[in-house]
Design an enzyme around this catalytic site. Structure first.
Site, PDB file in Angstrom:
ATOM      1  CE  LYS A 142      -3.930  10.473  10.049  1.00  0.00           C
ATOM      2  NZ  LYS A 142      -5.092   9.900   9.291  1.00  0.00           N
ATOM      3  CB  SER A 217      -3.633  11.353   6.234  1.00  0.00           C
ATOM      4  OG  SER A 217      -4.757  10.963   6.883  1.00  0.00           O
ATOM      5  CB  SER A 218      -2.879   6.343   9.050  1.00  0.00           C
ATOM      6  OG  SER A 218      -4.121   7.073   9.292  1.00  0.00           O
ATOM      7  CB  ILE A 238     -11.693  11.269   5.289  1.00  0.00           C
ATOM      8  CG1 ILE A 238     -12.915  12.080   4.924  1.00  0.00           C
ATOM      9  CG2 ILE A 238     -10.522  11.881   4.410  1.00  0.00           C
ATOM     10  CD1 ILE A 238     -13.049  13.535   5.214  1.00  0.00           C
ATOM     11  N   GLY A 239     -10.716   9.010   3.160  1.00  0.00           N
ATOM     12  CA  GLY A 239     -10.688   8.425   1.547  1.00  0.00           C
ATOM     13  C   GLY A 239      -9.979   7.312   1.319  1.00  0.00           C
ATOM     14  N   GLY A 240      -9.572   6.819   2.246  1.00  0.00           N
ATOM     15  CA  GLY A 240      -8.393   5.576   2.258  1.00  0.00           C
ATOM     16  C   GLY A 240      -7.071   5.878   3.340  1.00  0.00           C
ATOM     17  CB  SER A 241      -6.457   8.464   5.539  1.00  0.00           C
ATOM     18  OG  SER A 241      -6.525   9.569   4.671  1.00  0.00           O
TER      19      SER A 241
END
Length: 578
Positions: A142, A217-218, A238-241
């Site tokens: 990433k 985000s990944s 951090i929240g599902g990335s």
């Protein structure tokens, strides 16, 4: 007196006009400079990809592969065995994956950089007396994983032309284990979003449906691996990335707990935030690939490079156990109503597990609204988002983030006023807006940390009271229509909960959306029947055939048990298909 007013008017109005014109000119000049800088970076990426093509041609002529498709179809374990027995060379594997990655990015726009040092790493790998666990395996990273000599942009202009001075610890360990990092992948601007678009590199598409986001985000990792351009990748969460891209693209992924592996050199857009734990982890096509990756990372080199990582090697006994499990489950969390396909995925998996001899126990996350709004959302933006917003002071905002950014930019008094106005009609929206005002003093911040820890202990106590080993629950899926993630921060409830309590959580695909699911979605109302519920229904439409995943959760530091649970589900699904 009237003459004075006339004179003032004649002086003031031109002055105001000149000031406005000057400000507009300065803004135009700034935007022009930013667009020029972004174009330079895009041109540099194109040159890097051209260099990658040249390397592919050279390596393929020197190390021809008779059947590239057969090589790409190998699992990571199979590929590793062939590399170790010499039937495939690292050079052969690298150029085949490089070629596939190039073809993939032309279609999906998932690569941001070519790590040309991969050829030097090939030579180092061939010199190693002891072959590492990932000997000769090409891997993708990433964008935010530091790699010496290359930028970690986060999709932000402020990070351009600032190459990393050294590899992050994870990359150093991977190299020691014989892996070949060869590309970096795209992310949403700032990474605090689960779409995948930024103004520097553009939008990444979902390989399974170009009208859908690959997640974030990944997201570049998810798109590349799903399309076959990488066999093992690394993301942050951090929240599902990590979990969103795996869920949306039909992959397996694991968010680790706490500090199980090093985060040194992995960049963040909101450094210093402590309430919601950010963590790294692998993405791959199957569970065994994740396990092999964890074996490789949890080694003496990791513990030496980062002494803050507990020296706990991979527990093979736990991962290979066949002991029946006591499994908690829920099919909706009470905050974001699971769609018909999400509920079906959990319930069908529950039935398979019960038939296999495992015990399934109903579970409900405690105080879910408090956990998501007052603890997670408030914690992640505890400074009223000021640290996050600093990223955009000299930047342009991607359209997919504008609704988020505009809300964060509102002064606290206006957020409070808006909260009061909408509370009678949309109470959930009102509570979230109110908590965007952040934590207003050090004393209040310490109290917030205490509240988070108390919630975590409440969650663990409920878990222990039911004598659970692991937990089965939904993960947002299938992939959302493009443009919706920025408007649906509420829908991260299934994932951010396990960053808040800091539990390891993995995802794997178990089914696909059916026509019946699509028809049932038309009756979806949600728990609150507010704008977010309506938007989620819109975001999930036209998804027949797309993968639907489940989420597997374990207590802190029990990654091996989480993987063992994932492997059990994967095996049962494979047997059912046979």
């Amino acid at each position: 007196m009237s003459l004075t007013l006339v004179l003032d008017r004649h002086l003031v109005l031109p002055a105001v006009g000149c000031t406005v014109s000057l400000l507009l000119l300065l803004r135009w000049l700034r935007n022009r400079r930013l667009h020029r800088l972004m174009k330079e970076v895009r041109d540099r990426r194109e040159q890097a990809l051209s260099n990658m093509e040249v390397a592919v041609r050279r390596l393929s002529s020197e190390n021809p592969v008779a059947d590239p498709g057969a090589l790409l179809s190998l699992s990571l374990s199979e590929l590793s065995n062939k590399l170790n027995d010499g039937s495939l060379s690292p050079e052969m594997v690298l150029h085949v994956y490089m070629k596939r990655a190039l073809d993939t990015t032309r279609e999906l726009n998932c690569l941001t950089d070519y790590l040309c040092e991969c050829e030097a790493q090939l030579k180092e790998v061939n010199k190693q007396k002891m072959k590492g666990l990932l000997y000769g395996v090409p891997i993708s990273l990433k964008d935010n994983f530091n790699y010496k000599g290359h930028e970690s942009t986060l999709g932000l202009i402020k990070n351009l032309n600032r190459p990393a001075s050294e590899d992050c610890v994870i990359v150093q360990v991977l190299k020691k284990q014989g892996a070949i990092p060869f590309v970096k992948t795209n992310i949403p601007q700032s990474m605090l979003n689960y779409d995948c678009s930024n103004l520097i590199f553009g939008r990444t598409l979902n390989p399974l449906n170009h009208k859908k986001t690959p997640g974030g985000s990944s997201g570049g990792e998810g798109a590349l691996i799903s399309a076959g351009g990488s066999i093992l990748g690394f993301g942050s969460d951090i929240g599902g990335s990590i979990r969103f891209p795996c869920s949306f693209c039909g992959l397996c992924g694991l968010k680790l707990s706490g500090n199980r592996i090093s985060k040194i050199g992995v960049m963040s857009s909101s450094p210093g935030q402590k309430s919601v734990m950010a963590m790294t982890g692998p993405l791959a096509r199957d569970v065994e690939s994740l396990a092999l990756c964890m074996r490789a990372l949890l080694c003496e080199e990791m513990f030496r490079l980062d002494p803050t990582v507990p020296p706990i090697p991979f527990n093979e006994e736990v991962y290979s156990s066949s002991k029946p499990l006591c499994i908690g489950y829920y099919y909706t969390d009470g905050f974001t109503m699971a769609t018909p396909s999400m509920q079906r995925a959990v319930m069908e998996t529950k039935e398979l597990l019960e038939k296999a001899g495992h015990k399934l126990v109903p579970f409900a996350p405690p105080s879910i609204e408090k956990a998501i709004i007052e603890l997670a959302m408030k914690g992640i933006l505890a400074d009223s988002a000021s640290t996050f917003l600093d990223n955009f002071k000299h930047d342009l905002v991607d359209p997919n983030l504008k609704s988020q950014i505009n809300m964060y930019l509102l002064p606290n008094w206006l957020k409070s006023l808006l909260s009061m106005i909408v509370k009678p009609v949309y109470p959930r929206v009102a509570k979230l807006v109110k908590n965007l005002t952040g934590v207003r003093s050090v004393k209040a911040l310490w109290k917030h940390y205490q509240d988070v820890e108390e919630y975590r202990q409440e969650f663990i106590a409920q878990w222990k009271n039911l004598k659970l080993d692991v937990l089965l629950c939904p993960i947002l899926s299938p992939g959302l229509n493009i443009g919706y993630p920025g408007k649906l921060s509420s829908a991260v409830s299934y994932t951010i909960l396990y960053n808040l309590v800091d539990f390891p959580a993995g995802v794997l695909p178990v089914t696909t959306v059916t026509k019946e699911d699509e028809e049932a979605l038309k009756s979806y109302k949600g728990h609150y029947k507010d704008p977010w519920d309506k938007l989620l229904k819109e975001a999930m439409t036209d998804s027949v055939g797309l993968p639907v995943a489940v989420q597997c959760v374990a207590l802190p530091w029990q990654e091996e048990l989480c993987l063992r649970f994932m492997k059990e589900i994967e095996t049962l699904r494979q047997r059912k298909r046979e």
